[in-house]
Design a protein around this motif. Structure first.
Motif, PDB file in Angstrom:
ATOM      1  N   VAL A 163      43.897  35.377  39.487  1.00  0.00           N
ATOM      2  CA  VAL A 163      43.804  35.931  40.840  1.00  0.00           C
ATOM      3  C   VAL A 163      42.526  36.749  40.912  1.00  0.00           C
ATOM      4  O   VAL A 163      42.290  37.626  40.081  1.00  0.00           O
ATOM      5  CB  VAL A 163      45.028  36.825  41.152  1.00  0.00           C
ATOM      6  CG1 VAL A 163      44.894  37.464  42.519  1.00  0.00           C
ATOM      7  CG2 VAL A 163      46.307  36.023  41.041  1.00  0.00           C
ATOM      8  N   GLU A 164      41.692  36.462  41.927  1.00  0.00           N
ATOM      9  CA  GLU A 164      40.431  37.191  42.065  1.00  0.00           C
ATOM     10  C   GLU A 164      40.585  38.298  43.092  1.00  0.00           C
ATOM     11  O   GLU A 164      41.019  38.069  44.221  1.00  0.00           O
ATOM     12  CB  GLU A 164      39.310  36.249  42.479  1.00  0.00           C
ATOM     13  CG  GLU A 164      37.957  36.921  42.439  1.00  0.00           C
ATOM     14  CD  GLU A 164      36.811  35.955  42.623  1.00  0.00           C
ATOM     15  OE1 GLU A 164      35.780  36.394  43.152  1.00  0.00           O
ATOM     16  OE2 GLU A 164      36.951  34.780  42.248  1.00  0.00           O
ATOM     17  N   THR A 167      38.429  38.495  38.203  1.00  0.00           N
ATOM     18  CA  THR A 167      39.592  37.622  38.046  1.00  0.00           C
ATOM     19  C   THR A 167      40.538  38.220  37.016  1.00  0.00           C
ATOM     20  O   THR A 167      40.122  38.583  35.913  1.00  0.00           O
ATOM     21  CB  THR A 167      39.156  36.215  37.593  1.00  0.00           C
ATOM     22  OG1 THR A 167      38.217  35.708  38.543  1.00  0.00           O
ATOM     23  CG2 THR A 167      40.344  35.279  37.513  1.00  0.00           C
TER      24      THR A 167
END
Length: 196
Positions: A108-109, A114
């Motif tokens: 997930v950025e 990330t």
């Protein structure tokens, strides 16, 4: 029956950042590499190439697989589509096959960084292994030990009388690093992640 003949796993661009342990150690790349060699789960993406021979069902030995492609040798590599079966993929002929996959979650950025989800028990194992390998034993001005954690790779021996013991000796067995996964307790925590 399909059999994995060879596995080539690329080193990931990074390993998960799970912060520091209660003793102030953050897992190093070396710790993550030891853990990944022990388990079948990956927590950051990387490319893996398997060479597989034989007809029948085949399941990737690592997970999670997020993208997969296959080629079959027919006097040169020819791209093929592997049909899915009840136990993974069905290899329709003897092959050999070259199967290329991205293994590990996408992450997930947030704000250009990330992050990857790591189960709590895996993070605990990584911290234990790192602490076991990096812990330092501290002594005060009188030669008494002030910090010797319960799962350190060092044993202490005292000689002399009472608090004024003249000699203290620290010893590490010659196998301490080879058995780090087991002696640190990380292996027990990682047991559910041994198989894909």
């Amino acid at each position: 029956m399909a059999e994995t003949i060879k596995q080539v796993e690329a080193i990931p661009a990074s390993y998960p950042d799970i912060g520091q342990s209660e003793l102030g150690f953050a897992p190093t790349d070396d710790s993550w590499q030891r853990i990944e060699s022990y388990i079948a789960h990956r927590f950051t993406p990387r490319e893996v190439i398997w060479t597989v021979e034989g007809e029948g069902d085949w399941t990737p030995p690592l997970k999670p697989v997020t993208a997969i492609s296959a080629e079959k040798w027919e006097n040169g590599w020819v791209e093929v589509t592997l049909p899915e079966g009840p136990y993974g993929y069905c290899l329709p002929g003897d092959g050999p096959y070259r199967i290329t996959a991205t293994v590990g979650p996408e992450g997930v950025e947030v704000d250009g960084v990330t992050t990857y989800a790591v189960p709590t028990v895996v993070a605990k194992a990584a911290h234990r292994l790192t602490q076991y390998c990096l812990i330092q034993v501290d002594k005060d001005d009188y030669g008494r030990f002030t910090r010797l954690p319960e799962f350190a790779a060092t044993s202490a021996r005292y000689s002399g009388e009472g608090e004024n013991a003249a000699e203290t000796e620290l010893e590490r067995p010659s196998t301490w690093i080879a058995k780090a996964m087991q002696n640190s307790g990380a292996a027990d925590l990682l047991r559910p992640y041994r198989r894909a």
